[in-house]
Enzyme design. Sequence first.
Site, mmCIF file in Angstrom:
data_model
loop_
_atom_site.group_PDB
_atom_site.id
_atom_site.type_symbol
_atom_site.label_atom_id
_atom_site.label_comp_id
_atom_site.label_asym_id
_atom_site.label_seq_id
_atom_site.Cartn_x
_atom_site.Cartn_y
_atom_site.Cartn_z
ATOM 1 N N HIS A 308 0.835 -1.203 0.000
ATOM 2 C CA HIS A 308 0.000 0.000 0.000
ATOM 3 C C HIS A 308 0.873 1.257 0.000
ATOM 4 O O HIS A 308 0.703 2.145 -0.844
ATOM 5 C CB HIS A 308 -0.899 -0.034 1.242
ATOM 6 C CG HIS A 308 -1.725 1.188 1.467
ATOM 7 N ND1 HIS A 308 -3.104 1.150 1.508
ATOM 8 C CD2 HIS A 308 -1.388 2.482 1.709
ATOM 9 C CE1 HIS A 308 -3.574 2.363 1.738
ATOM 10 N NE2 HIS A 308 -2.537 3.189 1.871
ATOM 11 N N GLU A 309 1.809 1.327 0.951
ATOM 12 C CA GLU A 309 2.617 2.530 1.090
ATOM 13 C C GLU A 309 3.573 2.712 -0.076
ATOM 14 O O GLU A 309 3.785 3.836 -0.542
ATOM 15 C CB GLU A 309 3.387 2.495 2.412
ATOM 16 C CG GLU A 309 2.505 2.546 3.648
ATOM 17 C CD GLU A 309 1.597 3.758 3.697
ATOM 18 O OE1 GLU A 309 1.921 4.793 3.076
ATOM 19 O OE2 GLU A 309 0.550 3.679 4.364
ATOM 20 N N ASP A 321 -5.702 7.844 -1.689
ATOM 21 C CA ASP A 321 -6.552 7.085 -0.770
ATOM 22 C C ASP A 321 -7.994 7.509 -0.969
ATOM 23 O O ASP A 321 -8.485 8.434 -0.327
ATOM 24 C CB ASP A 321 -6.118 7.323 0.693
ATOM 25 C CG ASP A 321 -4.779 6.691 1.010
ATOM 26 O OD1 ASP A 321 -4.603 5.505 0.712
ATOM 27 O OD2 ASP A 321 -3.901 7.401 1.543
#
Length: 358
Positions: A308-309, A321
């Site tokens: 994700h990061e 996001d």
Amino acid sequence: MNWNHVVKFGGSVVAAAVCFSASAASNGVVASISMDKQSLGNTDDVVVRVTMTNTSAAPQYVLKWHTPFAAIEESLFDVTRDGVQVPYEGKHVKRAAPTSADYFVLQPGKSHTATVELSSLYNMSVTGNYSIRFATKSYSLFSKGEARERAGDDKRADTLQSEPLAVWVEGNLPRGTSTQKAAPSYELAGSLSFSQCTTSQQTTVSSAIAAAKTMASAGDAYMAAGNTGTRYTKWFGVNNSTRYTTVKSHFAAIKDALNNKAVTVDCGCKESYFAYVYPTQPYKIYVCNAFWGAPMSGTDSKGGTLVHEMSHFNVVAATDDWAYGQSAAASLAISDPAKATDNADSHEYFGENTPALP
């Protein structure tokens, strides 16, 4: 809760404003922004006031993360200079799906205002004509009673944004640049280094990096093979060649970054969420409290958090996001596949593939 007051962020509120613009969401919540000047010198901070007003007859719920009423940890503005997008340089945060406690309530007829110093969040160091619009992410507005019922299952495609404001800014390098630093260039490609991590934490992070590499490699192989099965459509929507190519390039870049770039993990964060990064500062990832309690693989895992990061870095996939949690991400794939291809959690859940889909 009383919303008829002002919250200050980095500057005092001045009553009169030269510039003002407003726009309403479908549920009657109006967003407006204002500034005191239409021209700013090279020593002026770029400060805007954001006001949300509930013009409906019912209480409305707004996700806190998509407002300027607390610490700003996502891009909440659309900023351009002479028609060119201005990079957001603040945090991108990995959170769990929202609960009812994560919503502000706007009572009928009430307003809430905050001031925001934008030049610490966006690169406004270059002289030019700037256009500034407050723009929340989608899927965050509820009427009374729905927040408790729908938290974590947010399917309403509603946005809240203001009309744009025009302002001339005289540049002053390095206006608003972050004090956070990227990994030193001398670090070896493919290396993993640590900051503020105990020996035990280093061991855990090393395992999480390995899990993230496995997820990214599997995702890359799936996309490279041209698969368009349920695994793809669940998280990215109906197959479209342009969107497919985008996701394919994202996973190739995520895999490459995890395997071939100098990654630094900082363990000093004490916030309740999973992790965050500064998108313009690869490849440093800050892991937070929720990270340590997450499983190594599976839904909302340590490995998935790192995928994700990594996707957030502008040099990797530049994701945003738009939706948090599996239910909201799956709904996003149906209602707005274009945003799903830009959603970090969608990439994480595709990579984690839990439960496993073909």
